[in-house]
Scaffold this active site. Structure first.
Site, PDB file in Angstrom:
ATOM      1  N   THR A   1      19.092  18.940  22.243  1.00 47.18           N
ATOM      2  CA  THR A   1      19.695  20.041  22.997  1.00 47.18           C
ATOM      3  C   THR A   1      18.894  21.312  22.721  1.00 47.18           C
ATOM      4  OG1 THR A   1      21.306  20.428  21.238  1.00 47.18           O
ATOM      5  CG2 THR A   1      21.994  18.979  23.039  1.00 47.18           C
TER       6      THR A   1
ATOM      7  N   LEU B   1      16.258  22.246  14.021  1.00 44.58           N
ATOM      8  CA  LEU B   1      15.519  21.200  13.296  1.00 44.58           C
ATOM      9  C   LEU B   1      14.083  21.624  12.994  1.00 44.58           C
ATOM     10  CD1 LEU B   1      15.207  18.443  11.981  1.00 44.58           C
ATOM     11  CD2 LEU B   1      14.917  17.458  14.281  1.00 44.58           C
TER      12      LEU B   1
ATOM     13  N   THR C   1      18.772  24.769  21.651  1.00 43.64           N
ATOM     14  CA  THR C   1      18.565  25.499  20.387  1.00 43.64           C
ATOM     15  C   THR C   1      18.270  24.541  19.243  1.00 43.64           C
ATOM     16  OG1 THR C   1      19.977  27.291  21.147  1.00 43.64           O
ATOM     17  CG2 THR C   1      19.606  27.144  18.767  1.00 43.64           C
ATOM     18  N   CYS C   2      18.943  23.411  19.247  1.00 46.46           N
ATOM     19  CA  CYS C   2      18.751  22.421  18.181  1.00 46.46           C
ATOM     20  C   CYS C   2      17.310  21.924  18.147  1.00 46.46           C
ATOM     21  CB  CYS C   2      19.696  21.244  18.384  1.00 46.46           C
ATOM     22  SG  CYS C   2      21.423  21.707  18.653  1.00 46.46           S
ATOM     23  N   ASP C   3      16.756  21.673  19.334  1.00 46.40           N
ATOM     24  CA  ASP C   3      15.429  21.089  19.465  1.00 46.40           C
ATOM     25  C   ASP C   3      14.313  22.122  19.337  1.00 46.40           C
ATOM     26  OD1 ASP C   3      13.975  18.598  20.005  1.00 46.40           O
ATOM     27  OD2 ASP C   3      13.379  19.547  21.888  1.00 46.40           O
TER      28      ASP C   3
END
Length: 159
Positions: free
Chosen positions: A45, A53, A47-49
């Site tokens: 997703t 992370l 922001t996560c990607d």
């Protein structure tokens, strides 16, 4: 919701190993070591990607240099997705990818959220924890739509 001084709840994660999917008990995962656990609403997703992370992958050496034994990323995704996401982000050897496919551990932490409005079902909030031998030392839960306190950079200031 989990708080500083609490013991991490019982439960299991799933990881993909060379032998396929393996269950890992939370007790075994946290026992006898210092762990930074961070959670994202979903693998791949935005922001996560793009930020969450990658920040921990980039700062893994700095974080481990502060006495942290392991960094783990948890999401309410299946173990195969978590493995693929970790591989795409070059996380191997830096960040362990933990699947909480049914959100059971996320719920035990009291950090679940309803993302059905986005077609994503029940997910985990964006957060980070610093855990020492199964005891929570830091809790950083993001406000809705924020990405500040759960970042690798912020966690580094707490170590």
């Amino acid at each position: 919701m989990i708080k500083v001084g609490d013991k991490m709840p019982a439960g299991t994660f799933t990881q993909i190993t060379k032998d396929g999917p393996q269950k890992v008990s939370a007790e075994d995962f946290f026992k006898g070591r210092k762990v930074v656990l961070f959670s994202v609403p979903g693998a791949f997703t935005p922001t996560c990607d793009a930020k969450h992370l990658p920040g921990f992958v980039e700062k893994a050496g700095d974080i481990k240099g502060k006495g942290i034994d392991a960094i783990a990323c948890m999401a309410v995704n299946d173990a195969f997705v978590m493995k693929a996401w970790g591989k795409s982000q070059n996380a191997d050897g830096k960040v362990e990818m933990l699947a909480d496919g049914n959100a059971e551990y996320t719920k035990a932490l009291g950090l679940d959220m309803d993302a059905t409005g986005f077609g994503m079902g029940i997910r985990g909030q964006r957060f980070s924890l610093v855990v020492d031998d199964g005891v929570v030392k830091q809790v950083n839960v993001e406000q809705k739509g924020e990405f500040k306190v759960s970042s690798a950079e912020h966690v580094l200031t707490q170590l």
